[in-house]
Design a protein around this motif. Structure first.
Motif, PDB file in Angstrom:
ATOM      1  N   PHE A 152       0.877  -1.078   0.098  1.00 44.04           N
ATOM      2  CA  PHE A 152      -0.095   0.140  -0.064  1.00 44.04           C
ATOM      3  C   PHE A 152       0.796   1.267   0.016  1.00 44.04           C
ATOM      4  CE2 PHE A 152      -4.099  -1.726   1.943  1.00 44.04           C
ATOM      5  CZ  PHE A 152      -4.401  -2.533   0.776  1.00 44.04           C
ATOM      6  N   GLU A 153       1.941   1.089   0.697  1.00 42.94           N
ATOM      7  CA  GLU A 153       2.746   2.494   0.728  1.00 42.94           C
ATOM      8  C   GLU A 153       3.558   2.624  -0.476  1.00 42.94           C
ATOM      9  OE1 GLU A 153       3.343   4.949   3.029  1.00 42.94           O
ATOM     10  OE2 GLU A 153       1.408   3.789   3.862  1.00 42.94           O
ATOM     11  N   ALA A 154       3.654   1.513  -1.324  1.00 42.02           N
ATOM     12  CA  ALA A 154       4.225   1.368  -2.716  1.00 42.02           C
ATOM     13  C   ALA A 154       3.272   2.110  -3.638  1.00 42.02           C
ATOM     14  CB  ALA A 154       4.634   0.288  -3.183  1.00 42.02           C
ATOM     15  N   LEU A 155       2.001   2.094  -3.405  1.00 41.59           N
ATOM     16  CA  LEU A 155       0.741   2.586  -4.187  1.00 41.59           C
ATOM     17  C   LEU A 155       0.980   4.009  -3.959  1.00 41.59           C
ATOM     18  CD1 LEU A 155      -1.785   2.786  -5.893  1.00 41.59           C
ATOM     19  CD2 LEU A 155      -2.888   2.167  -3.702  1.00 41.59           C
ATOM     20  N   TYR A 156       0.969   4.412  -2.879  1.00 40.25           N
ATOM     21  CA  TYR A 156       1.056   5.899  -2.443  1.00 40.25           C
ATOM     22  C   TYR A 156       2.267   6.455  -2.891  1.00 40.25           C
ATOM     23  CZ  TYR A 156      -2.574   4.036   0.869  1.00 40.25           C
ATOM     24  OH  TYR A 156      -3.814   3.419   1.332  1.00 40.25           O
ATOM     25  N   THR A 157       3.238   5.917  -2.909  1.00 39.77           N
ATOM     26  CA  THR A 157       4.696   6.439  -3.377  1.00 39.77           C
ATOM     27  C   THR A 157       4.350   6.733  -4.949  1.00 39.77           C
ATOM     28  OG1 THR A 157       5.924   5.324  -1.632  1.00 39.77           O
ATOM     29  CG2 THR A 157       7.081   5.906  -3.815  1.00 39.77           C
ATOM     30  N   ASP A 158       3.912   5.921  -5.594  1.00 39.81           N
ATOM     31  CA  ASP A 158       3.731   5.959  -7.129  1.00 39.81           C
ATOM     32  C   ASP A 158       2.866   7.305  -7.531  1.00 39.81           C
ATOM     33  OD1 ASP A 158       5.265   3.663  -7.382  1.00 39.81           O
ATOM     34  OD2 ASP A 158       3.445   2.363  -8.020  1.00 39.81           O
ATOM     35  N   LEU A 159       1.891   7.359  -6.717  1.00 41.14           N
ATOM     36  CA  LEU A 159       0.888   8.354  -6.854  1.00 41.14           C
ATOM     37  C   LEU A 159       1.666   9.670  -6.538  1.00 41.14           C
ATOM     38  CD1 LEU A 159      -2.200   7.012  -5.637  1.00 41.14           C
ATOM     39  CD2 LEU A 159      -1.768   7.449  -7.925  1.00 41.14           C
ATOM     40  N   GLU A 160       2.316   9.769  -5.536  1.00 39.01           N
ATOM     41  CA  GLU A 160       3.161  11.085  -5.270  1.00 39.01           C
ATOM     42  C   GLU A 160       4.217  11.259  -6.244  1.00 39.01           C
ATOM     43  OE1 GLU A 160       4.358   9.776  -1.535  1.00 39.01           O
ATOM     44  OE2 GLU A 160       2.429  10.430  -0.311  1.00 39.01           O
ATOM     45  N   ARG A 161       4.949  10.333  -6.690  1.00 34.74           N
ATOM     46  CA  ARG A 161       5.824  10.531  -7.601  1.00 34.74           C
ATOM     47  C   ARG A 161       5.333  10.847  -9.141  1.00 34.74           C
ATOM     48  NH1 ARG A 161      10.047   5.382  -5.964  1.00 34.74           N
ATOM     49  NH2 ARG A 161      10.601   6.462  -4.102  1.00 34.74           N
ATOM     50  N   LEU A 162       4.489  10.119  -9.338  1.00 32.51           N
ATOM     51  CA  LEU A 162       3.606  10.649 -10.543  1.00 32.51           C
ATOM     52  C   LEU A 162       3.069  12.084 -10.462  1.00 32.51           C
ATOM     53  CD1 LEU A 162       1.720   7.530 -11.449  1.00 32.51           C
ATOM     54  CD2 LEU A 162       3.481   8.406 -12.879  1.00 32.51           C
ATOM     55  N   GLY A 163       2.619  12.412  -9.426  1.00 26.32           N
ATOM     56  CA  GLY A 163       2.260  13.738  -9.343  1.00 26.32           C
ATOM     57  C   GLY A 163       3.399  14.978  -9.532  1.00 26.32           C
ATOM     58  N   GLU A 206      -0.446  18.821  -5.714  1.00 27.97           N
ATOM     59  CA  GLU A 206      -1.730  19.049  -5.006  1.00 27.97           C
ATOM     60  C   GLU A 206      -2.766  17.853  -5.155  1.00 27.97           C
ATOM     61  OE1 GLU A 206      -3.353  22.808  -5.044  1.00 27.97           O
ATOM     62  OE2 GLU A 206      -1.662  23.776  -4.565  1.00 27.97           O
ATOM     63  N   LYS A 207      -3.258  17.632  -6.629  1.00 25.63           N
ATOM     64  CA  LYS A 207      -3.949  16.467  -7.113  1.00 25.63           C
ATOM     65  C   LYS A 207      -3.551  14.999  -6.313  1.00 25.63           C
ATOM     66  CE  LYS A 207      -7.431  14.503  -9.060  1.00 25.63           C
ATOM     67  NZ  LYS A 207      -8.912  14.641  -8.720  1.00 25.63           N
ATOM     68  N   SER A 208      -2.197  14.859  -6.348  1.00 24.34           N
ATOM     69  CA  SER A 208      -1.641  13.402  -5.965  1.00 24.34           C
ATOM     70  C   SER A 208      -1.942  13.513  -4.263  1.00 24.34           C
ATOM     71  CB  SER A 208      -0.380  13.060  -6.357  1.00 24.34           C
ATOM     72  OG  SER A 208       0.507  14.273  -5.711  1.00 24.34           O
ATOM     73  N   LYS A 209      -1.772  14.552  -3.804  1.00 25.35           N
ATOM     74  CA  LYS A 209      -1.909  14.526  -2.263  1.00 25.35           C
ATOM     75  C   LYS A 209      -3.168  14.298  -1.871  1.00 25.35           C
ATOM     76  CE  LYS A 209      -0.924  17.182   2.160  1.00 25.35           C
ATOM     77  NZ  LYS A 209      -2.379  16.905   2.375  1.00 25.35           N
ATOM     78  N   LYS A 210      -4.189  14.964  -2.543  1.00 24.71           N
ATOM     79  CA  LYS A 210      -5.609  14.695  -2.330  1.00 24.71           C
ATOM     80  C   LYS A 210      -6.215  13.152  -2.487  1.00 24.71           C
ATOM     81  CE  LYS A 210     -10.295  16.518  -3.503  1.00 24.71           C
ATOM     82  NZ  LYS A 210     -10.926  17.341  -4.355  1.00 24.71           N
ATOM     83  N   VAL A 211      -5.462  12.598  -3.507  1.00 25.99           N
ATOM     84  CA  VAL A 211      -5.656  11.403  -3.757  1.00 25.99           C
ATOM     85  C   VAL A 211      -5.434  10.478  -2.914  1.00 25.99           C
ATOM     86  CG1 VAL A 211      -5.546   9.572  -5.693  1.00 25.99           C
ATOM     87  CG2 VAL A 211      -6.106  11.831  -6.315  1.00 25.99           C
ATOM     88  N   VAL A 212      -3.972  10.487  -2.513  1.00 26.96           N
ATOM     89  CA  VAL A 212      -3.370   9.805  -1.486  1.00 26.96           C
ATOM     90  C   VAL A 212      -3.997   9.920  -0.167  1.00 26.96           C
ATOM     91  CG1 VAL A 212      -1.207   9.175  -0.353  1.00 26.96           C
ATOM     92  CG2 VAL A 212      -1.191   9.457  -2.603  1.00 26.96           C
ATOM     93  N   ASP A 213      -4.234  11.101   0.206  1.00 23.72           N
ATOM     94  CA  ASP A 213      -4.816  11.288   1.596  1.00 23.72           C
ATOM     95  C   ASP A 213      -6.195  10.642   1.683  1.00 23.72           C
ATOM     96  OD1 ASP A 213      -2.840  12.843   2.098  1.00 23.72           O
ATOM     97  OD2 ASP A 213      -3.891  14.748   2.209  1.00 23.72           O
ATOM     98  N   ASP A 214      -7.043  10.618   0.782  1.00 24.56           N
ATOM     99  CA  ASP A 214      -8.365   9.962   0.384  1.00 24.56           C
ATOM    100  C   ASP A 214      -8.274   8.378   0.628  1.00 24.56           C
ATOM    101  OD1 ASP A 214     -11.360   9.641   0.000  1.00 24.56           O
ATOM    102  OD2 ASP A 214     -10.509   8.696  -1.847  1.00 24.56           O
ATOM    103  N   LEU A 215      -7.228   7.832  -0.051  1.00 18.65           N
ATOM    104  CA  LEU A 215      -6.923   6.528  -0.053  1.00 18.65           C
ATOM    105  C   LEU A 215      -6.356   6.019   1.261  1.00 18.65           C
ATOM    106  CD1 LEU A 215      -5.031   5.845  -3.584  1.00 18.65           C
ATOM    107  CD2 LEU A 215      -7.469   5.208  -2.798  1.00 18.65           C
ATOM    108  N   ARG A 216      -5.595   6.793   2.083  1.00 23.42           N
ATOM    109  CA  ARG A 216      -5.148   6.469   3.603  1.00 23.42           C
ATOM    110  C   ARG A 216      -6.407   6.494   4.258  1.00 23.42           C
ATOM    111  NH1 ARG A 216       0.093   6.408   4.208  1.00 23.42           N
ATOM    112  NH2 ARG A 216       1.642   7.391   2.651  1.00 23.42           N
ATOM    113  N   GLN A 217      -7.205   7.734   4.247  1.00 22.25           N
ATOM    114  CA  GLN A 217      -8.243   7.634   5.063  1.00 22.25           C
ATOM    115  C   GLN A 217      -9.175   6.243   5.084  1.00 22.25           C
ATOM    116  OE1 GLN A 217     -10.354  11.345   4.486  1.00 22.25           O
ATOM    117  NE2 GLN A 217      -8.521  12.407   5.256  1.00 22.25           N
ATOM    118  N   ARG A 218      -9.397   6.120   3.779  1.00 22.54           N
ATOM    119  CA  ARG A 218     -10.495   4.777   3.556  1.00 22.54           C
ATOM    120  C   ARG A 218      -9.710   3.433   4.076  1.00 22.54           C
ATOM    121  NH1 ARG A 218     -11.298   4.841  -2.502  1.00 22.54           N
ATOM    122  NH2 ARG A 218     -12.346   2.771  -2.472  1.00 22.54           N
TER     123      ARG A 218
END
Length: 336
Positions: free
Chosen positions: A171-182, A189-201
């Motif tokens: 899961f951390e690898a997934l969040y890392t990918d989204l942040e790096r692609l961001g 900003e978009k990647s942070k929002k997406v990652v924050d939402d996934l982490r909360q879920r």
């Protein structure tokens, strides 16, 4: 599942033009990708453990649903030229981003190869190591570097990448990918929002996980003579653990891997997760487990405790959290 697993000269289009030409605004999916003459289009981002300098891609090729989903979730549809979707992947019309898939080209329904990337005049390729990129098939980041084609690898696939390994929990690898692609596409900003939402879920499911001893869970991918299953380096391991179970092969420091039926029997799983994908439907796998003398007496099989996990919920991508939520609900309602 194919891809990693035992299984499963080009010119880059000019990215840098005049300052004015380089500036662009992406409105697809609500993300802004822009340079204003004061900001550089370049960003240094890790590709597995290797720092690589990227320019904002404009003609991306994505391999498999997980890669495309990551890009679409960040609002990058206008930067995606097309996708390669092998037979294992379920139809893209089932994706939450089906409308975005419809806006780009399907380039191939086979495995990723250099020819399709070159023919697409791609300036960026997103795939996993040994699940897309492959020495055997002659398409690796190193080969693409020589062709001046940028590439990005799923962090989940990096733990044994030659020379530049990187190891993170799935899961951390997934969040890392989204942040790096961001960072690569200048949509932090978009990647942070997406990652924050996934982490909360993710945290919401973990908070409701059943108390007591974790439920022993066996993931069945495929195989009759020897089963193919999930080690601790792929998303199902985290899906199982965060939901309140225990992957019976969580001690295997591998991705998708082959084991033997004796070890499955010894683990006495109370639940079997069936990985469901195009060319190996779940029903046939369940029928096999119910009939095979090696598995028909397993506690999970006798109680008919089968949970079906969609292929794109099992490979690295935003839909991992969909799979987690569904499996979490399943375990909370399980009669032990």
């Amino acid at each position: 599942m194919h891809s990693t697993r035992p299984l499963n000269s080009a010119r880059r289009r000019a990215v840098m033009g005049s300052t004015a030409a380089a500036a662009l605004l992406l409105t697809g999916c609500g993300a802004d990708v822009a340079t204003d003459g004061k900001k550089s289009e370049k960003a240094t981002v890790k590709r597995c453990g290797e720092p690589v300098e990227y320019t904002v891609p404009k003609r991306t090729v994505a391999y498999e649903g997980g890669s495309a989903d990551k890009l679409f979730s960040l609002g990058l549809t206008d930067h995606v030229y097309g996708y390669v979707m092998p037979p294992a992947n379920p139809p893209v019309k089932e994706s939450p981003w089906a409308s975005e898939y419809a806006k780009v080209k399907k380039l191939s329904d086979d495995l990723l190869n250099k020819e399709v990337v070159v023919d697409a005049k791609a300036d960026f390729v997103v795939a996993g190591w040994n699940s897309g990129f492959s020495d055997q098939r002659g398409i690796t980041p190193e080969i693409l570097d020589k062709l001046k084609i940028q590439s990005f690898m799923h962090t989940e696939s990096c733990y044994n990448y030659p020379k530049h390994p990187e190891k993170k929990k799935p899961f951390e690898a997934l969040y890392t990918d989204l942040e790096r692609l961001g960072k690569i596409f200048k949509v932090e900003e978009k990647s942070k929002k997406v990652v924050d939402d996934l982490r909360q879920r993710e945290k919401a499911v973990s908070a409701k996980a059943p108390k007591g001893d974790p439920v022993p869970v066996f993931l069945y991918d495929s195989g009759t003579d020897q089963p193919f299953t999930a080690g601790n380096q792929v998303p199902p391991n985290d899906i199982i653990e965060k939901a309140g179970g225990k992957n019976v092969f969580s001690d295997l420091d591998q991705r998708w891997t082959q084991v033997n039926w004796e070890s499955v029997t010894k683990s006495e799983p109370e639940v079997v997760i069936i990985l469901d994908y195009g060319d190996k439907p779940a029903k046939k796998k369940i029928d096999f487990l119910k009939k095979s003398p090696q598995t028909r007496e397993l506690p999970a099989v006798k109680k008919n405790n089968f949970f079906i996990l969609d292929y794109n919920e099992g490979i690295s991508g935003p839909r991992n959290i969909d799979g987690l939520e569904k499996f979490g609900k399943y375990l909370r309602n399980l009669d032990r």
